[in-house]
Design a protein around this motif. Sequence first.
Motif, PDB file in Angstrom:
ATOM      1  N   ASN A 251       1.097  -1.427   0.211  1.00 49.37           N
ATOM      2  CA  ASN A 251       0.007  -0.015   0.091  1.00 49.37           C
ATOM      3  C   ASN A 251       0.786   1.212  -0.172  1.00 49.37           C
ATOM      4  O   ASN A 251       0.450   2.382   0.539  1.00 49.37           O
ATOM      5  CB  ASN A 251      -0.875   0.210   0.935  1.00 49.37           C
ATOM      6  N   ALA A 252       1.736   0.984  -1.013  1.00 54.96           N
ATOM      7  CA  ALA A 252       2.862   2.105  -0.807  1.00 54.96           C
ATOM      8  C   ALA A 252       2.741   3.377  -2.043  1.00 54.96           C
ATOM      9  O   ALA A 252       1.781   3.009  -3.086  1.00 54.96           O
ATOM     10  CB  ALA A 252       4.392   2.087  -0.931  1.00 54.96           C
ATOM     11  N   PRO A 253       2.626   4.586  -1.904  1.00 55.22           N
ATOM     12  CA  PRO A 253       2.255   5.377  -3.440  1.00 55.22           C
ATOM     13  C   PRO A 253       3.629   5.762  -4.418  1.00 55.22           C
ATOM     14  O   PRO A 253       4.230   4.722  -4.489  1.00 55.22           O
ATOM     15  CB  PRO A 253       2.543   7.485  -2.387  1.00 55.22           C
ATOM     16  N   ASP A 278      -0.028   9.485  -5.976  1.00 52.10           N
ATOM     17  CA  ASP A 278      -0.584   9.204  -4.747  1.00 52.10           C
ATOM     18  C   ASP A 278      -1.698   7.341  -4.673  1.00 52.10           C
ATOM     19  O   ASP A 278      -2.226   6.941  -3.625  1.00 52.10           O
ATOM     20  CB  ASP A 278      -1.999   9.986  -4.179  1.00 52.10           C
ATOM     21  N   LYS A 280      -1.726   3.837  -4.911  1.00 52.20           N
ATOM     22  CA  LYS A 280      -1.015   3.643  -3.830  1.00 52.20           C
ATOM     23  C   LYS A 280      -1.028   1.640  -4.690  1.00 52.20           C
ATOM     24  O   LYS A 280      -1.888   1.083  -5.325  1.00 52.20           O
ATOM     25  CB  LYS A 280      -2.425   2.314  -3.269  1.00 52.20           C
ATOM     26  N   SER A 282       1.461  -2.483  -3.754  1.00 54.28           N
ATOM     27  CA  SER A 282       1.098  -3.418  -3.312  1.00 54.28           C
ATOM     28  C   SER A 282       1.957  -5.012  -4.132  1.00 54.28           C
ATOM     29  O   SER A 282       1.285  -4.880  -5.188  1.00 54.28           O
ATOM     30  CB  SER A 282       0.249  -3.835  -2.303  1.00 54.28           C
TER      31      SER A 282
END
Length: 321
Positions: A251-253, A278, A280, A282
Motif C-alpha cells: 500500500n505504498a504511493p 498518490d 497505492k 502493493s
Amino acid sequence: MTQHPPVSVSDAAAEQAMAWFVRLRAETATPAEHDEFQRWYRADPAHRRAYAQTAAFWGDAEFGRALAAAELTAPPSPRLRVRRAVPALAAAACLTLLLAGYRPTLDCWRADYCTGVGEIKSFRLGDGSEVTLNSASAISVDLNDGLRRIELRQGEAFFDVQPEPQRPFQVSGRYSTVRVLGTRFAVREDSADASVSVVSGQVAVARPEAEPALLQAGDSITVAARRSGDIRHSPAAGGTAWLKGYAAFENAPLSEVVAELGRYRRGTLLIRGAPLRDLKISGRFDIRDTDKALESLQQTLPIRVTRLTPWLVLIGKNAQG
C-alpha cells in the motif's frame, strides 16, 4: 491538460531531438544550423515526434527541476562544450545526456569499497566480516586494535559481522551510529534520515546526545537528525529484500515505488501530475530489471511510461486511463 496517444520514439531520435533543442536555444545558433535542423526534422516522422515530445516536456515543472539538479551535481567533462548564451536548463540537458551514463561520485573516490548504480556486490573485510553494498553505495573501513570502524558514506550496506568480544564493530553515518559484537544487519542512509534493520543478533542504534535503542532480530528503526522513530518488528525482514534482488511494497504511493526503482538505474524517473504520485501499490518488483518493473506498473496502473532518452523517463497519465 492535453493527452497525447502513446507513440514509439527511439533512443537515438530522442537524443538527437534533445541535442537540437539545446542547440537552437543558443543565441549564437547560426542560419546554417537552423537549415540543418530543418533537414533533420523533415527527414523522418520519428524525428518530428521526438522533437515535439522534447518541447512539450521542457515546459513541465518537474522536468525543469530535474535538469536543474543535474546541472548542479554533474562533474565537468572535457567532451562537453556549452556556449555561455545557452540558458541554464539547456546546459543541464546536455549534462543529463552526456554524463548520466557514467557519473562517478565523490564518495566513491574517497571510499575503500563502493558500487556503481545498479550494482550489488559483497566484500570480505580484514577481520573476516562480510559486507554487501547496495546500488551506488560506499564505505570506508578502519580496523584497529580496539574498535572496528565503518563509515557509511552513502547508500546502503548489509553486514555479517564476525564476533570479537574485545573489538566491537561500529557503523557510523550522518544520523546514526550502530554498535555490535557479532550480528547480521543492514544500514541505509537517505538524504533526511537513516534506517537500520536487524536480521540476527542484537544492535545498539544511537544518535548524538540520545540514549541508544536496542534492536533484536526482525526489528528496524528510522533515525533522523533530531529524533528517532519507534522500533518496528517485522519478521519478514523487508528491509533486506534487496539482497534477494527485489523491492517489496505494501500500500505504498507510486512516488515511493518510483523513487526506490530509481536507485537501481542511471538517470531520472519523473512523475507528471500530483494525483499519480498518490496511487497505492502493493507487490514485489525486480530491482535487477527496472525496465521490466516499469512495464509492470504501466500494465496495472492508469499510467504511460515514456522514455525520452535512455536516462530520462517520464511517467504520466494514460490517455485511456
